[in-house]
Each structure stands twice: as C-alpha cells, then as structure tokens.
Design a protein around this motif. Structure first.
Motif, PDB file in Angstrom:
ATOM      1  N   LEU A   1     -23.003  -3.918  12.286  1.00 60.10           N
ATOM      2  CA  LEU A   1     -22.753  -4.054  11.046  1.00 60.10           C
ATOM      3  C   LEU A   1     -22.712  -2.390  10.630  1.00 60.10           C
ATOM      4  O   LEU A   1     -22.175  -2.140   9.717  1.00 60.10           O
ATOM      5  N   ILE A   2     -23.704  -1.761  11.144  1.00 62.83           N
ATOM      6  CA  ILE A   2     -23.784  -0.383  10.598  1.00 62.83           C
ATOM      7  C   ILE A   2     -23.492   0.594  11.689  1.00 62.83           C
ATOM      8  O   ILE A   2     -24.036   0.245  12.869  1.00 62.83           O
ATOM      9  N   GLU A   3     -23.015   1.768  11.277  1.00 54.81           N
ATOM     10  CA  GLU A   3     -22.836   2.770  12.274  1.00 54.81           C
ATOM     11  C   GLU A   3     -22.773   4.163  11.627  1.00 54.81           C
ATOM     12  O   GLU A   3     -22.568   4.435  10.318  1.00 54.81           O
ATOM     13  N   ASP A   4     -23.549   4.781  12.266  1.00 48.15           N
ATOM     14  CA  ASP A   4     -23.762   6.296  11.942  1.00 48.15           C
ATOM     15  C   ASP A   4     -24.599   6.559  10.569  1.00 48.15           C
ATOM     16  O   ASP A   4     -24.238   6.979   9.750  1.00 48.15           O
ATOM     17  N   LEU A   5     -25.388   5.591  10.239  1.00 51.81           N
ATOM     18  CA  LEU A   5     -26.268   5.439   9.185  1.00 51.81           C
ATOM     19  C   LEU A   5     -27.481   6.397   9.221  1.00 51.81           C
ATOM     20  O   LEU A   5     -28.184   6.407  10.027  1.00 51.81           O
ATOM     21  N   SER A   6     -27.521   7.280   8.270  1.00 51.40           N
ATOM     22  CA  SER A   6     -28.555   8.230   8.267  1.00 51.40           C
ATOM     23  C   SER A   6     -28.973   8.761   6.797  1.00 51.40           C
ATOM     24  O   SER A   6     -28.196   9.223   6.298  1.00 51.40           O
ATOM     25  N   PHE A   7     -30.235   8.486   6.681  1.00 54.71           N
ATOM     26  CA  PHE A   7     -30.962   8.936   5.189  1.00 54.71           C
ATOM     27  C   PHE A   7     -32.302   9.191   5.134  1.00 54.71           C
ATOM     28  O   PHE A   7     -32.956   8.882   6.242  1.00 54.71           O
ATOM     29  N   ASP A   8     -32.791  10.049   4.198  1.00 53.43           N
ATOM     30  CA  ASP A   8     -34.357  10.152   4.230  1.00 53.43           C
ATOM     31  C   ASP A   8     -34.634   9.754   2.962  1.00 53.43           C
ATOM     32  O   ASP A   8     -34.003   9.521   1.927  1.00 53.43           O
ATOM     33  N   ALA A   9     -35.896   8.952   2.932  1.00 54.35           N
ATOM     34  CA  ALA A   9     -36.487   8.566   1.701  1.00 54.35           C
ATOM     35  C   ALA A   9     -37.729   9.304   1.548  1.00 54.35           C
ATOM     36  O   ALA A   9     -38.742   9.309   2.312  1.00 54.35           O
ATOM     37  N   ASP A  10     -37.755  10.242   0.580  1.00 56.28           N
ATOM     38  CA  ASP A  10     -38.942  11.086   0.272  1.00 56.28           C
ATOM     39  C   ASP A  10     -40.080  10.218  -0.383  1.00 56.28           C
ATOM     40  O   ASP A  10     -40.023   9.176  -0.947  1.00 56.28           O
ATOM     41  N   PRO A  11     -41.519  10.810   0.118  1.00 54.44           N
ATOM     42  CA  PRO A  11     -42.771  10.107  -0.492  1.00 54.44           C
ATOM     43  C   PRO A  11     -42.468  10.000  -2.032  1.00 54.44           C
ATOM     44  O   PRO A  11     -42.091  10.657  -2.681  1.00 54.44           O
ATOM     45  N   GLY A  12     -42.883   8.789  -2.506  1.00 59.64           N
ATOM     46  CA  GLY A  12     -42.721   8.438  -3.910  1.00 59.64           C
ATOM     47  C   GLY A  12     -41.456   8.299  -4.477  1.00 59.64           C
ATOM     48  O   GLY A  12     -41.383   7.889  -5.713  1.00 59.64           O
ATOM     49  N   HIS A  13     -40.421   8.215  -3.849  1.00 56.18           N
ATOM     50  CA  HIS A  13     -39.050   8.178  -4.375  1.00 56.18           C
ATOM     51  C   HIS A  13     -38.638   6.536  -4.055  1.00 56.18           C
ATOM     52  O   HIS A  13     -39.137   5.940  -3.446  1.00 56.18           O
ATOM     53  N   THR A  14     -37.564   6.406  -5.079  1.00 58.11           N
ATOM     54  CA  THR A  14     -36.991   5.103  -5.039  1.00 58.11           C
ATOM     55  C   THR A  14     -35.470   5.223  -4.648  1.00 58.11           C
ATOM     56  O   THR A  14     -34.845   6.202  -5.204  1.00 58.11           O
ATOM     57  N   VAL A  15     -35.293   4.377  -3.578  1.00 56.96           N
ATOM     58  CA  VAL A  15     -33.801   4.541  -2.723  1.00 56.96           C
ATOM     59  C   VAL A  15     -33.128   3.154  -3.239  1.00 56.96           C
ATOM     60  O   VAL A  15     -33.709   2.350  -2.788  1.00 56.96           O
ATOM     61  N   ALA A  16     -32.015   3.281  -3.998  1.00 57.80           N
ATOM     62  CA  ALA A  16     -31.514   2.036  -4.258  1.00 57.80           C
ATOM     63  C   ALA A  16     -30.282   1.862  -3.374  1.00 57.80           C
ATOM     64  O   ALA A  16     -29.492   2.974  -2.967  1.00 57.80           O
ATOM     65  N   ILE A  17     -30.121   0.682  -2.926  1.00 58.79           N
ATOM     66  CA  ILE A  17     -28.808   0.320  -2.063  1.00 58.79           C
ATOM     67  C   ILE A  17     -27.888  -0.681  -2.597  1.00 58.79           C
ATOM     68  O   ILE A  17     -28.466  -1.658  -3.229  1.00 58.79           O
ATOM     69  N   VAL A  18     -26.561  -0.317  -2.879  1.00 56.82           N
ATOM     70  CA  VAL A  18     -25.872  -1.406  -3.502  1.00 56.82           C
ATOM     71  C   VAL A  18     -24.700  -1.820  -2.734  1.00 56.82           C
ATOM     72  O   VAL A  18     -24.237  -1.254  -1.760  1.00 56.82           O
TER      73      VAL A  18
END
Length: 260
Positions: A1-18
C-alpha cells in the motif's frame, strides 16, 4: 500500500493524516501498534526501533481513541480507570473533568457509580466517546492515536469532543486520522497522501495557500454540499499507511519520529 513514506513527528506535535475510507489510514495505526509487522522500513519511537520493544512495552506507551467507542459492562469509574488500573479515584475524576465527562456524570443519580450495560445503550454516542477519551487521558500515554474519533458523533457534540481531544493532546505527540478536516486545522503538520505517497505536507494555512491536493480536498468538504471526502474520491488524498516511521514522544524531548 505504501512506498517511500518518510516523515518525522516532533515531540509534543500533532500530525494529521487525511484521505478517503479504505485507503489505509487505520493500517498506520496497526503498524505503529505492531498488530502486524512491516515488510520493509522501520518505525522508530524515541530513536528505538519498535521491533526492539516487546509488544506490551510498546503498547503501554500508546493511547488510542478509535471511531467505535468501546465500553464494558461496569461503572463509569471502572470504564475510565481501565486506561490505568492503578489510578486513584481522584486521578480518574481529574481525567473526567479535563475531558468534560464530569459535566454529564454529575447529573446522573449514581454519578461515577452509574453502571453501563454491555452494549452501552444507556449512554449517548457522544458520552461514550468522551469516556474513552477520559480513559486515554488517565493512561497518560507518551504517544496518542486518534483514529476518526469524531466520526460517530453529531456535529453539535463534535465541538465538545474536539475540546476534550485538545486537552488530551496537550504536550503529547499525537497522530490524528480524520475525514472531517475541521478536526485537524490546528495540527502542526498535515500529511496529504495520494497513491501511497506523501504529496503534500505542512500546516493548514500553508497547504490552503498552495492550492494543491489539500486545497481540493478542503473545497470538497466546505465549498460544496458533500461533507465526506469519499464523495469526491478523485480529489481526495489517499491516507498515510506507514511502511516505516519513527516516533518521538514527550518522554525523550530530543528524539524525533521519522518514517523511513
């Protein structure tokens, strides 16, 4: 399903996925929780590969609020305490107050001793969701996952649930998966996915300004009669399903979450 997915979630941050239904948003949750394993890549939590942790240890650091609120037969106090079994009554009530559960519980004849039947038919859908948010609050997790947590409540109740979730997300690394874009406007980072890849990322204002995939998705909800992103699948973003990720929680402020 997913290819080449890369991201950072910094401490205390909110990451939304739509993205639309069926595109794999919940798969990300399943991967982070190790309900099944990655084929390639890795997910890092505070610079540790989650495969180096036992499943029990990993899941003890994660709180989840899902679309379908689950309550068991027992008192409201017991249902909230299920988030952390050694929580005191005072801690349970403090969590209930922070998440607006206390407001409706105080009006019940038996208060926190009110027994919820096994189907939860004696509380409303919104009250159920608030109880599960209080349960996550008392657990005090370092990483929080909210998977379409407002989709089962009406618009009037949604605002209250949003406020409760905002209290829960405070000073905590969070992933928010949502159809209703109104619930993720204040996210630090919004990931927009198409065909298994991140096609855009940024905050709400930045992504609207670029007038790309997120802008089209936003317009489909707020500029037309359709409220569900699935009403316009051609312009909807396919969600994030991690083939690899790294997560940094507030337990280790110097750590970052990156998906490789």
């Amino acid at each position: 399903l997913i290819e080449d997915l890369s991201f950072d979630a910094d401490p205390g941050h909110t990451v939304a996925i739509v993205g639309p239904t069926g595109a794999g948003k919940t798969t990300l949750v399943n991967l982070v929780m190790r309900f099944y394993e990655l084929n390639s890549g890795k997910i890092m939590l505070d610079n540790r590969d989650i495969t180096d942790l036992s499943r029990a240890d990993l899941r003890s650091k994660v709180g989840m609020v899902l679309q379908d609120a689950w309550l068991f037969g027992g008192s409201i106090m017991e249902n909230i305490r299920y988030g952390r079994l050694d929580a005191t009554d005072e801690e349970v009530i403090a969590a209930a107050k922070a998440t607006f559960v206390d407001r409706f519980v105080r009006a019940l004849p038996d208060g926190y001793d009110t027994i919820i039947d096994e189907e939860g038919t004696n509380v409303s859908a919104g009250e159920k969701q608030l109880i599960t948010i209080a349960r996550a609050f008392v657990a005090n997790p370092s990483l929080l996952i909210l998977d379409e947590a407002t989709s089962s409540v009406d618009t009037r109740t949604e605002l209250l649930v949003q406020q409760a979730m905002a209290a829960l997300r405070s000073d905590r690394t969070s992933f928010v998966i949502a159809h209703r874009l109104s619930t993720i406007r204040d996210a630090d980072t919004i990931l927009v996915m198409e065909s298994g890849r991140i096609v855009e990322q940024g905050n709400h204002e930045h992504l609207l300004g670029t007038q790309g995939a997120y802008y089209r998705l936003y317009q489909s909800q707020f500029a037309g009669p359709a409220e569900d992103v699935d009403a316009n699948p051609d312009t909807a973003a396919v969600p994030a399903v991690a083939a690899g990720a790294t997560v940094a929680s507030d337990m280790a402020p110097e750590a970052k979450e990156e998906t490789e």
